[in-house]
Write an enzyme that holds these catalytic residues in place. Structure first.
Site, PDB file in Angstrom:
ATOM      1  N   CYS A 398       0.842  -1.192   0.000  1.00 41.70           N
ATOM      2  CA  CYS A 398       0.000   0.000   0.000  1.00 41.70           C
ATOM      3  C   CYS A 398       0.885   1.253   0.000  1.00 41.70           C
ATOM      4  O   CYS A 398       1.496   1.571  -1.020  1.00 41.70           O
ATOM      5  CB  CYS A 398      -0.965  -0.042   1.185  1.00 41.70           C
ATOM      6  SG  CYS A 398      -2.351   1.100   1.013  1.00 41.70           S
ATOM      7  N   HIS A 525      -3.393  -5.300   0.077  1.00 39.98           N
ATOM      8  CA  HIS A 525      -2.827  -5.833   1.321  1.00 39.98           C
ATOM      9  C   HIS A 525      -2.855  -7.364   1.273  1.00 39.98           C
ATOM     10  O   HIS A 525      -3.827  -7.984   1.708  1.00 39.98           O
ATOM     11  CB  HIS A 525      -3.637  -5.349   2.528  1.00 39.98           C
ATOM     12  CG  HIS A 525      -3.451  -3.907   2.839  1.00 39.98           C
ATOM     13  ND1 HIS A 525      -2.594  -3.455   3.818  1.00 39.98           N
ATOM     14  CD2 HIS A 525      -4.012  -2.794   2.296  1.00 39.98           C
ATOM     15  CE1 HIS A 525      -2.631  -2.129   3.866  1.00 39.98           C
ATOM     16  NE2 HIS A 525      -3.486  -1.702   2.963  1.00 39.98           N
ATOM     17  N   GLU A 527      -1.464  -9.452   3.117  1.00 39.55           N
ATOM     18  CA  GLU A 527      -1.406 -10.086   4.439  1.00 39.55           C
ATOM     19  C   GLU A 527      -2.777 -10.519   4.942  1.00 39.55           C
ATOM     20  O   GLU A 527      -2.885 -11.451   5.749  1.00 39.55           O
ATOM     21  CB  GLU A 527      -0.755  -9.137   5.458  1.00 39.55           C
ATOM     22  CG  GLU A 527      -1.551  -7.900   5.825  1.00 39.55           C
ATOM     23  CD  GLU A 527      -1.267  -6.700   4.941  1.00 39.55           C
ATOM     24  OE1 GLU A 527      -1.503  -5.562   5.387  1.00 39.55           O
ATOM     25  OE2 GLU A 527      -0.808  -6.906   3.791  1.00 39.55           O
TER      26      GLU A 527
END
Length: 600
Positions: A398, A525, A527
């Protein structure tokens, strides 16, 4: 539908989220379908506008919901996809009730906390509990509900009352209350003290909720006489009192519950004893043991703004862990405050400046996560520059991707004024610009949020290979700013490669530097979708590159093996294993049950 409510007492940060997730894992291993709900008593409608220092990271769901980080725990442990409605807040409930009052749904009644707010809470729980979250049709068998905060908090009073009513509403055999409490050990006397838990249970009973099971947090196993004392004063059967002591890694918690036969206790309370089977947790056992026995380190620097609180980057930390386990490496995380890398710090605090750069220069890989605001941005740009010039594996997420683009424009295109309009609105060379559909007046829920497609347009790129040469991927987003489309051509001519774009082809999703061993930035993102058995491809690439094993992972067959199994199933194929005192990660600030710390 059966319900398991997890509450907490004595102090916050005992690990209720991990406990609730582990209970879900145990029930799922018994053959039951499980869903989860998190109740947060704060007045915010969601977690989107809260500082990470206030409440840890904001977790983003597929539907764009900005929710409490515990929903990330649920998704990772149970491998499910939740919705924004799985996170209930006081703000949402009151907003819902007031909207109904304005419509006239209450037919002239005086709208009160009881019954209108408490009824709304119960109806919300019943509605959300039947939403499928595991990819199968029909409702789940069990809904695990976590009540945030600590028993006795003023703001949770309406929820306590509603849940008390709810236990009678669903009836005996359909509701099980698990109370997580602290049994501290005073260093002076070395004795496990039960009084805090006794008072917590007394308070819980006084509010109309009666615990069926006690999950006692402690630094070590509860002594038998301590359990007997708790059973006597808390009116909970001895066999329904469990110890959740500190362990090397939180993947041991479902195993602790199984060893103490928590599944039998819960199934008895819920009248499921005849339906559940013996839980099969072979993968969890192998994975936990594998973590304990990792010795070859891989050192990653996380260069961020909120490094003083690891919960601010919890999903990033977990994704790094999943990838390091997949690569059979012991994760070591060095937290580098981005502002300490800046020239101003060299003048104001030279010791912090030297320490930050010493950490950065000693790592195997560098990760710059997302964030907001201009504090530390120049330090992140310097970290990206150091990684690019010194061929250090780099992953920017990001804002981390955006600073990498800014650094490249400054250093390679010699646009020294290059910046983001977020930090310098009047910059002559805006590399990063505000997205036209965003709102400049309202902050909550106005970003580009949720799961969106990123389409690969450079087929032989490292990121494409890491994702198994797919045409596109769906990943979760949370941003207001993007790479300036007007500068893309110029950046590409200078050597940057935008390997993936959105469906319009105008929004940059992945940037790579082909001449670098591993230099990747992602606007999304990755994750948020990482799982213990399914490491995020980009994190897997970072760890592999940092370990000198990227070529192995980029091989399609190897990558497929990593992404589908990550090894735990066959790690101890010979039936032997070694116990090790070593933890799975040296992260300086650990969470939950690890290293005796009582945090989220």
């Amino acid at each position: 539908m059966k319900y398991v409510l997890v509450t907490g007492g004595v102090v916050s940060g005992l690990g209720k989220g991990v406990t609730a997730s582990s209970i879900g894992v145990l029930l799922k291993a018994c053959g039951l379908r499980v869903t989860s709900i998190k109740i947060d008593p704060y007045l915010n409608t969601d977690a989107g506008t809260m500082s990470p220092f206030e409440h840890g990271e904001v977790f983003v769901l597929d539907d764009g919901g900005e929710v409490d980080l515990d929903l990330g725990n649920y998704e990772r442990f149970l491998d499910i996809k939740l919705t924004r409605d799985n996170n209930i807040t006081t703000g949402k409930i009151y907003q819902h009730v007031i909207a109904k009052e304005r419509k006239g749904d209450y037919l002239g009644k005086t709208v009160q906390v009881v019954p209108h707010v408490t009824d709304a809470i119960q109806e919300w729980i019943e509605r959300v509990a039947v939403i499928p979250v595991d990819g199968e049709e029909g409702p789940a068998d069990v809904c695990v509900i976590e009540l945030g905060g600590t028993i006795g908090d003023i703001e949770s009073a309406p929820f306590i009352e509603a849940l008390g009513q709810f236990s009678y509403r669903v009836g005996p055999g359909n509701f099980c209350l698990v109370h997580v409490s602290l049994v501290p050990v005073l260093n002076v006397v070395g004795e496990q003290k039960t009084k805090p838990t006794q008072h917590s249970v007394r308070g819980l009973r006084g509010l109309g909720l009666i615990p069926d099971i006690l999950a006692c947090r402690s630094t070590k196993v509860l002594e038998e006489n301590v359990k007997e004392k708790l059973a006597q004063f808390c009116h909970v059967p001895l066999e329904y009192i469990f110890t959740l002591y500190d362990v090397p890694n939180i993947w041991h918690i479902p195993l602790l519950l199984k060893e103490q036969k928590a599944h039998l206790a819960i199934s008895k309370v819920l009248n499921l004893a005849s339906l559940v089977k013996e839980p099969s947790l072979d993968e969890w056992i192998s994975r936990a043991e594998l973590c304990d026995n990792l010795h070859v380190p891989v050192r990653i620097a996380v260069v961020g703004k909120y490094t003083g609180l690891s919960d601010a980057y919890l999903s990033v930390l977990k994704a790094l862990l999943h990838a390091s386990v997949a690569c059979r490496k012991k994760l070591v995380v060095d937290w580098v405050p981005a502002c300490d890398l800046e020239k101003e710090t060299e003048k104001e605090n030279p010791d912090a400046y030297k320490a930050a750069w010493k950490l950065l220069k000693g790592v195997d890989g560098i990760l710059v996560p997302g964030g907001f605001g201009d504090r530390g941005v120049e330090g992140k740009i310097l970290a990206a520059k150091y990684a690019r010039e010194n061929k250090i594996p780099f992953l920017g997420i990001c804002l981390g991707m955006q600073v990498a683009v800014i650094e490249y424009a400054r250093s390679v295109l010699c646009l020294h004024d290059a910046n983001s309009t977020e930090f310098k609105p009047d910059t002559k060379h805006p590399c990063i610009v505000f997205m036209p559909e965003g709102s400049r007046t309202h902050m909550g829920g106005t970003m580009r949020l949720g799961s969106r497609k990123s389409i690969f347009n450079v087929k032989d790129s490292k990121s494409s290979k890491l994702y198994g040469n797919k045409n596109f991927v769906d990943e979760r987003h949370r941003h207001r700013y993007e790479v300036n489309p007007d500068m893309v051509e110029r950046l590409e001519k200078a050597g940057l490669s935008f390997a993936a774009k959105d469906e319009t082809g105008k929004r940059m999703e992945i940037v790579e530097l082909p001449s670098h061993p591993f230099f990747i930035g992602a606007q999304f993102h990755p994750e948020y979708k990482s799982r213990p058995g399914k490491a995020s491809p980009l994190f897997l690439g970072l760890i592999a590159a940092s370990s000198g094993e990227l070529d192995t992972v980029l091989n399609p067959a190897s990558a497929h093996q990593h992404l589908t199994s990550n090894g735990p199933k066959n790690v101890f194929a010979n039936g032997t294993s070694k116990k090790s005192p070593n933890g799975l990660a040296d992260v300086r600030y650990n969470n939950g049950y690890c290293n005796g710390l009582y945090s989220r």
